[in-house]
Design an enzyme around this catalytic site. Structure first.
Site, PDB file in Angstrom:
ATOM      1  N   CYS A 138       0.847  -1.182   0.000  1.00  0.00           N
ATOM      2  CA  CYS A 138       0.000   0.000   0.000  1.00  0.00           C
ATOM      3  C   CYS A 138       0.890   1.242   0.000  1.00  0.00           C
ATOM      4  O   CYS A 138       1.884   1.295   0.734  1.00  0.00           O
ATOM      5  CB  CYS A 138      -0.882  -0.016   1.252  1.00  0.00           C
ATOM      6  SG  CYS A 138      -1.987   1.410   1.383  1.00  0.00           S
ATOM      7  N   HIS A 154      -9.021  -4.042  -1.751  1.00  0.00           N
ATOM      8  CA  HIS A 154      -8.052  -3.218  -1.002  1.00  0.00           C
ATOM      9  C   HIS A 154      -8.450  -1.745  -1.067  1.00  0.00           C
ATOM     10  O   HIS A 154      -8.468  -1.057  -0.040  1.00  0.00           O
ATOM     11  CB  HIS A 154      -6.649  -3.441  -1.587  1.00  0.00           C
ATOM     12  CG  HIS A 154      -5.583  -2.585  -0.982  1.00  0.00           C
ATOM     13  ND1 HIS A 154      -4.539  -3.100  -0.233  1.00  0.00           N
ATOM     14  CD2 HIS A 154      -5.388  -1.239  -1.010  1.00  0.00           C
ATOM     15  CE1 HIS A 154      -3.773  -2.099   0.183  1.00  0.00           C
ATOM     16  NE2 HIS A 154      -4.249  -0.954  -0.288  1.00  0.00           N
ATOM     17  N   GLU A 155      -8.771  -1.269  -2.266  1.00  0.00           N
ATOM     18  CA  GLU A 155      -9.106   0.159  -2.411  1.00  0.00           C
ATOM     19  C   GLU A 155     -10.401   0.500  -1.675  1.00  0.00           C
ATOM     20  O   GLU A 155     -10.500   1.547  -1.034  1.00  0.00           O
ATOM     21  CB  GLU A 155      -9.225   0.539  -3.889  1.00  0.00           C
ATOM     22  CG  GLU A 155      -7.944   0.405  -4.710  1.00  0.00           C
ATOM     23  CD  GLU A 155      -6.736   1.046  -4.074  1.00  0.00           C
ATOM     24  OE1 GLU A 155      -6.882   2.012  -3.296  1.00  0.00           O
ATOM     25  OE2 GLU A 155      -5.622   0.566  -4.314  1.00  0.00           O
ATOM     26  N   HIS A 214     -10.055   1.149   1.958  1.00  0.00           N
ATOM     27  CA  HIS A 214      -9.601   2.497   2.319  1.00  0.00           C
ATOM     28  C   HIS A 214     -10.789   3.424   2.608  1.00  0.00           C
ATOM     29  O   HIS A 214     -10.707   4.303   3.465  1.00  0.00           O
ATOM     30  CB  HIS A 214      -8.779   3.124   1.180  1.00  0.00           C
ATOM     31  CG  HIS A 214      -7.328   2.721   1.173  1.00  0.00           C
ATOM     32  ND1 HIS A 214      -6.462   3.065   2.176  1.00  0.00           N
ATOM     33  CD2 HIS A 214      -6.590   2.033   0.266  1.00  0.00           C
ATOM     34  CE1 HIS A 214      -5.243   2.602   1.893  1.00  0.00           C
ATOM     35  NE2 HIS A 214      -5.301   1.962   0.740  1.00  0.00           N
TER      36      HIS A 214
HETATM   37 NI    NI Z   1      -3.614   1.083  -0.187  1.00  0.00          NI
END
Ligand code: NI
Length: 190
Positions: free
Chosen positions: A100, A142-143, A146
């Site tokens: 990341c 993953h995004e 966030h």
């Molecule tokens: Ni990330």
């Protein structure tokens, strides 16, 4: 070019839930997305979420060409995804190395769903609706994490598989999880 500073783990705003975008097709939204592409390109990332540049809106971008440096990371279409939702299409999960841009120089093994359907909108408000698997599905998960204030280290089940790229390269047992591949060399940060 408007390359923004990428916030690093420890920054409080990375742990917040981001707000929905309410107005599409605006100059502000276009500017945000342009800044995100510039920043992602500058950092050689494969994905970026708006909160990583200090904007707590539900906007993510991702995409990468197939790259011999990342043999386990096949091409992912360049995509802008706003107000995303994810639906899992099976219970199958797969462990894989992740990095990341907000956790620079490190990689960790995270389990993600292998098959998903994701939906959202582009900056003009047109719907996006796709089926994804493998690395593509991993990047989207993953995004979207966030946007809910979740950084991948909190999803690592076995903290032995979390470390600095340089050290992981030097320790062969770390490679077993991904069939002998080197985590630092095979995993772009997102
Ligand atoms: Ni990330």
């Amino acid at each position: 070019m408007a390359v923004k500073a990428v916030l690093k783990m420890g920054e409080k705003s990375l742990l917040e839930r981001s707000r929905e975008v309410e107005q599409f097709n605006t100059a502000e939204l276009d500017q945000l997305v342009n800044d995100m592409w510039d920043t992602m390109e500058q950092e050689n990332g494969a994905g970026l979420a708006a909160p990583q540049i200090g904007v707590n809106l539900r906007v993510v971008i991702f995409g990468c060409e197939s790259n011999p440096r990342y043999p386990e990371a096949p091409a992912v279409p360049h995509t802008i995804l706003i107000n995303p939702t994810i639906e899992t299409l099976s219970d199958a999960m797969e462990a894989g190395w992740e990095g990341c841009l907000s956790v620079p120089g490190m990689r960790g093994v995270v389990s993600r769903y292998t098959d998903i359907r994701y939906r959202g909108f582009d900056p003009q408000g047109n719907p996006v609706d796709r089926i994804a698997s493998g690395f593509h599905a991993r990047v989207v998960q993953h995004e979207c994490d966030h946007l809910d204030g979740i950084l991948y280290p909190s999803r690592i089940a076995d903290m032995r598989y979390f470390g600095f790229c340089e050290e992981l390269e030097a320790n062969e047992y770390m490679s077993v999880q991904t069939n002998g591949s080197n985590p630092a060399e095979t995993t772009p940060a997102v």
